[in-house]
Motif scaffolding. Structure first.
Motif, PDB file in Angstrom:
ATOM      1  N   SER A  41       0.804  -1.217   0.000  1.00  7.08           N
ATOM      2  CA  SER A  41       0.000   0.000   0.000  1.00  7.08           C
ATOM      3  C   SER A  41       0.843   1.275   0.000  1.00  7.08           C
ATOM      4  CB  SER A  41      -0.932  -0.003   1.213  1.00  7.08           C
ATOM      5  OG  SER A  41      -1.678   1.182   1.290  1.00  7.08           O
ATOM      6  N   ALA A  42       1.626   1.491   1.058  1.00  2.00           N
ATOM      7  CA  ALA A  42       2.298   2.777   1.227  1.00  2.00           C
ATOM      8  C   ALA A  42       3.234   3.107   0.074  1.00  2.00           C
ATOM      9  CB  ALA A  42       3.059   2.795   2.553  1.00  2.00           C
ATOM     10  N   GLN A  43       4.009   2.116  -0.394  1.00  2.00           N
ATOM     11  CA  GLN A  43       4.960   2.460  -1.458  1.00  2.00           C
ATOM     12  C   GLN A  43       4.254   2.660  -2.804  1.00  2.00           C
ATOM     13  OE1 GLN A  43       8.086  -0.219  -2.567  1.00  2.00           O
ATOM     14  NE2 GLN A  43       6.771  -2.025  -2.651  1.00  2.00           N
ATOM     15  N   TRP A  44       3.085   2.008  -2.992  1.00  2.00           N
ATOM     16  CA  TRP A  44       2.336   2.235  -4.227  1.00  2.00           C
ATOM     17  C   TRP A  44       1.835   3.681  -4.295  1.00  2.00           C
ATOM     18  CZ3 TRP A  44       1.776   0.004  -8.787  1.00  2.00           C
ATOM     19  CH2 TRP A  44       0.751   0.466  -9.626  1.00  2.00           C
ATOM     20  N   PHE A  45       1.252   4.162  -3.180  1.00  2.00           N
ATOM     21  CA  PHE A  45       0.757   5.541  -3.159  1.00  2.00           C
ATOM     22  C   PHE A  45       1.913   6.535  -3.235  1.00  2.00           C
ATOM     23  CE2 PHE A  45      -2.903   3.409  -0.983  1.00  2.00           C
ATOM     24  CZ  PHE A  45      -3.818   3.645  -1.995  1.00  2.00           C
ATOM     25  N   TRP A  46       3.067   6.188  -2.645  1.00  2.00           N
ATOM     26  CA  TRP A  46       4.254   7.036  -2.774  1.00  2.00           C
ATOM     27  C   TRP A  46       4.638   7.187  -4.244  1.00  2.00           C
ATOM     28  CZ3 TRP A  46       8.751   5.248  -5.028  1.00  2.00           C
ATOM     29  CH2 TRP A  46       9.852   6.111  -4.988  1.00  2.00           C
ATOM     30  N   MET A  47       4.645   6.071  -4.983  1.00  2.00           N
ATOM     31  CA  MET A  47       5.003   6.137  -6.396  1.00  2.00           C
ATOM     32  C   MET A  47       4.009   7.004  -7.166  1.00  2.00           C
ATOM     33  SD  MET A  47       5.039   3.217  -9.343  1.00  2.00           S
ATOM     34  CE  MET A  47       3.260   3.375  -9.415  1.00  2.00           C
ATOM     35  N   GLU A  48       2.721   6.842  -6.883  1.00  2.00           N
ATOM     36  CA  GLU A  48       1.735   7.650  -7.588  1.00  2.00           C
ATOM     37  C   GLU A  48       1.917   9.131  -7.316  1.00  2.00           C
ATOM     38  OE1 GLU A  48      -2.085   6.016  -6.470  1.00  2.00           O
ATOM     39  OE2 GLU A  48      -2.146   4.850  -8.338  1.00  2.00           O
ATOM     40  N   ASP A  49       2.338   9.474  -6.095  1.00  2.00           N
ATOM     41  CA  ASP A  49       2.589  10.884  -5.763  1.00  2.00           C
ATOM     42  C   ASP A  49       3.850  11.413  -6.428  1.00  2.00           C
ATOM     43  OD1 ASP A  49       0.341  11.075  -4.201  1.00  2.00           O
ATOM     44  OD2 ASP A  49       1.393  10.852  -2.288  1.00  2.00           O
ATOM     45  N   ARG A  50       4.938  10.649  -6.335  1.00  2.00           N
ATOM     46  CA  ARG A  50       6.240  11.162  -6.750  1.00  2.00           C
ATOM     47  C   ARG A  50       6.509  11.016  -8.240  1.00  2.00           C
ATOM     48  NH1 ARG A  50       9.559  12.917  -2.716  1.00  2.00           N
ATOM     49  NH2 ARG A  50      10.331  14.063  -4.522  1.00  2.00           N
ATOM     50  N   PHE A  51       5.851  10.092  -8.906  1.00  2.00           N
ATOM     51  CA  PHE A  51       6.149   9.841 -10.321  1.00  2.00           C
ATOM     52  C   PHE A  51       4.897   9.978 -11.185  1.00  2.00           C
ATOM     53  CE2 PHE A  51       9.564   7.874  -7.977  1.00  2.00           C
ATOM     54  CZ  PHE A  51      10.683   8.153  -8.738  1.00  2.00           C
ATOM     55  N   ALA A  52       3.966  10.822 -10.731  1.00  2.00           N
ATOM     56  CA  ALA A  52       2.704  10.983 -11.454  1.00  2.00           C
ATOM     57  C   ALA A  52       2.928  11.458 -12.882  1.00  2.00           C
ATOM     58  CB  ALA A  52       1.794  11.951 -10.700  1.00  2.00           C
ATOM     59  N   GLY A  53       3.934  12.278 -13.095  1.00  2.00           N
ATOM     60  CA  GLY A  53       4.158  12.830 -14.427  1.00  2.00           C
ATOM     61  C   GLY A  53       5.226  12.123 -15.225  1.00  2.00           C
ATOM     62  N   VAL A  54       5.681  10.990 -14.745  1.00  2.00           N
ATOM     63  CA  VAL A  54       6.755  10.258 -15.422  1.00  2.00           C
ATOM     64  C   VAL A  54       6.150   9.141 -16.271  1.00  2.00           C
ATOM     65  CG1 VAL A  54       8.850   8.899 -15.129  1.00  2.00           C
ATOM     66  CG2 VAL A  54       8.353  10.779 -13.547  1.00  2.00           C
ATOM     67  N   PRO A  55       6.300   9.221 -17.590  1.00  2.00           N
ATOM     68  CA  PRO A  55       5.713   8.174 -18.444  1.00  2.00           C
ATOM     69  C   PRO A  55       6.308   6.803 -18.131  1.00  2.00           C
ATOM     70  CG  PRO A  55       6.407  10.086 -19.737  1.00  2.00           C
ATOM     71  CD  PRO A  55       6.960  10.280 -18.354  1.00  2.00           C
ATOM     72  N   ASP A  56       5.450   5.799 -18.097  1.00  2.00           N
ATOM     73  CA  ASP A  56       5.843   4.398 -17.929  1.00  2.00           C
ATOM     74  C   ASP A  56       6.427   4.067 -16.555  1.00  2.00           C
ATOM     75  OD1 ASP A  56       5.078   3.876 -20.580  1.00  2.00           O
ATOM     76  OD2 ASP A  56       7.039   4.542 -21.320  1.00  2.00           O
ATOM     77  N   ALA A  57       6.372   5.002 -15.605  1.00  2.00           N
ATOM     78  CA  ALA A  57       6.817   4.666 -14.245  1.00  2.00           C
ATOM     79  C   ALA A  57       5.889   3.588 -13.682  1.00  2.00           C
ATOM     80  CB  ALA A  57       6.812   5.893 -13.349  1.00  2.00           C
ATOM     81  N   ASP A  58       6.481   2.595 -13.043  1.00  2.00           N
ATOM     82  CA  ASP A  58       5.689   1.462 -12.552  1.00  2.00           C
ATOM     83  C   ASP A  58       6.347   0.914 -11.295  1.00  2.00           C
ATOM     84  OD1 ASP A  58       3.700  -0.435 -12.392  1.00  2.00           O
ATOM     85  OD2 ASP A  58       4.127  -1.366 -14.324  1.00  2.00           O
ATOM     86  N   GLN A  59       5.826  -0.165 -10.788  1.00  2.00           N
ATOM     87  CA  GLN A  59       6.353  -0.769  -9.568  1.00  2.00           C
ATOM     88  C   GLN A  59       6.067  -2.266  -9.619  1.00  2.00           C
ATOM     89  OE1 GLN A  59       4.649  -0.004  -5.341  1.00  2.00           O
ATOM     90  NE2 GLN A  59       6.191   1.588  -5.655  1.00  2.00           N
ATOM     91  N   TRP A  60       7.005  -3.052  -9.075  1.00  2.00           N
ATOM     92  CA  TRP A  60       6.734  -4.493  -8.961  1.00  2.00           C
ATOM     93  C   TRP A  60       5.796  -4.653  -7.772  1.00  2.00           C
ATOM     94  CZ3 TRP A  60      10.833  -8.836  -7.709  1.00  2.00           C
ATOM     95  CH2 TRP A  60      10.191 -10.081  -7.774  1.00  2.00           C
TER      96      TRP A  60
END
Length: 398
Positions: free
Chosen positions: A137-156
């Motif tokens: 949960s926490a790291q997924w929402f962190w990624m959405e906040d910090r890399f919202a404008g980065v194309p193709d940013a993803d997470q395992w």
């Protein structure tokens, strides 16, 4: 795999607490509070790198299942420190009837530095793994906040979806007409066990399963019926427990747990999740059995049960208590150290010092849900043993 420094989000502590991570700080021996959730840095992976790690995790899980079957068929329970014949018979039955028993998740701890060498298995916690809330949960929402404008940013990270799907697929294995209890230990002072169980309960409810929350200490024994009951005196027919099997089997109510164990098909009155056969995977002796069955495998480290053998004169070794958790009791020995054998049963695994990124020693926690690779969590520590003072650092695929 690269480590990057970054600036934490304003109000990060309140943010992650609202997402269920109510233990964002750790109290250290000097009394200071320091971040456990540490978003002052993150790790970046390439997609091919993550895909390769997923393949490793899938293969390791299959190998572990093969090793578990070998332990049962060859009656090697004593190698795991399991000597109670009643318990070992139930573990063996649980293994043979595993298709009838719900089984949810596990976490591999891997040595990996992203510099070309293969990932190496350090251990497998397939009974009571934690660090789930932060990974799912926490790291997924962190990624959405910090890399919202980065194309193709993803997470395992397909943990949440896979957990819900696992409950939905296995719901038919639960006793009909009874809620699934979710139990944590009231002795958990940080709240990590509480929130891990609460999160897993939420995923079960999203799969349409009726649930109830309880602490292990509040589960009672009704002498008249010979069954476990909750605080409202209802039978505990099925229970997910974040409580190690070796504790459950040996505490004051252990004989009752074994006597009433439902090992599939209504063979008893209480079905426990994870099932008893998961003891085979969470025991450090598994590492030695794996090396025996798959010698020289690129994703394994040499490991033995009778002492460090040649490791005393080559790479050195780590002595790991068979039932140890969170680094407790682990000792590290350089190759010039005397090849001492510990008094308590241990696994002696080749010393593989955790890779250092900016002075932080890193271990990868690769998650398995319903038998499939499902996500990644990364912990950093100041020393070479990942202990209760480790920090969780998020990651992203770029």
């Amino acid at each position: 795999m690269e480590r990057h420094r970054t600036t934490p989000r304003p109000g990060w502590q309140e943010t992650v607490e609202e997402q269920g991570l109510i233990y964002p700080l750790s109290r250290h021996p000097d009394g200071s509070l320091r971040p456990y959730w540490d978003e002052s840095a993150y790790y970046a992976f390439s997609l091919p790198e993550v895909e390769a790690l997923e393949e490793v995790v899938a293969e390791l899980h299959a190998m572990c299942l093969e090793a578990a079957g070998h332990i049962v068929e060859e009656n090697r329970f004593a190698d795991l420190g399991l000597t109670d014949p009643r318990l070992t018979a139930l573990v063996a039955e649980s293994w043979r009837r595993r298709a009838e028993l719900p089984s949810l998740y596990g976490r591999f701890d891997l040595h990996y530095d992203g510099r070309g060498g293969p990932a190496k298995l350090l251990e497998y916690n397939a009974d009571t793994p934690t660090s789930l809330v932060e990974a799912a949960s926490a790291q997924w929402f962190w990624m959405e906040d910090r890399f919202a404008g980065v194309p193709d940013a993803d997470q395992w990270n397909s943990l949440h979806e896979r957990l819900v799907a696992a409950w939905r697929r296995q719901a038919a294995l639960l006793p009909p007409g009874a809620p699934l209890h979710f139990a944590h230990s009231a002795g958990d002072e940080l709240g990590e066990d509480l929130m891990t169980v609460a999160y897993l309960r939420e995923t079960a409810e999203q799969a349409g399963i009726a649930t109830e929350a309880i602490s292990m200490e509040d589960i009672g024994w009704d002498r008249l019926s010979g069954r476990f009951v909750d605080t409202r005196l209802r039978f505990v027919r099925a229970c997910f427990k974040l409580y190690p099997w070796e504790w459950l089997a040996t505490d004051a109510f252990g004989p009752y747990a074994l006597e009433t164990l439902d090992n599939g098909g209504g063979t008893g009155s209480t079905l426990w999740i994870e099932p008893a056969w998961k003891m085979l995977l969470s025991n450090k002796a598994l590492l030695a059995v794996l090396w025996e069955l798959f010698p020289g495998h690129p994703n394994l480290l040499p490991a033995y049960l009778d002492g460090p053998r040649e490791l005393a004169g080559t790479a050195g070794w780590a002595a790991k208590p068979l039932f140890g958790r969170e680094g407790a009791g682990v000792t590290l020995h350089r190759p010039d150290a005397p090849p001492a054998v510990r008094d308590e049963p241990c696994c002696y695994q080749e010393l593989a010092p955790l890779p250092s990124f900016d002075g932080n020693h890193v271990v990868l926690g690769a998650w398995v849900v319903d038998g499939e690779p499902a996500g990644l969590g990364i912990r950093e520590s100041a020393g070479l043993v990942t202990d209760e003072y480790a920090r969780f650092v998020p990651h992203v695929i770029l």
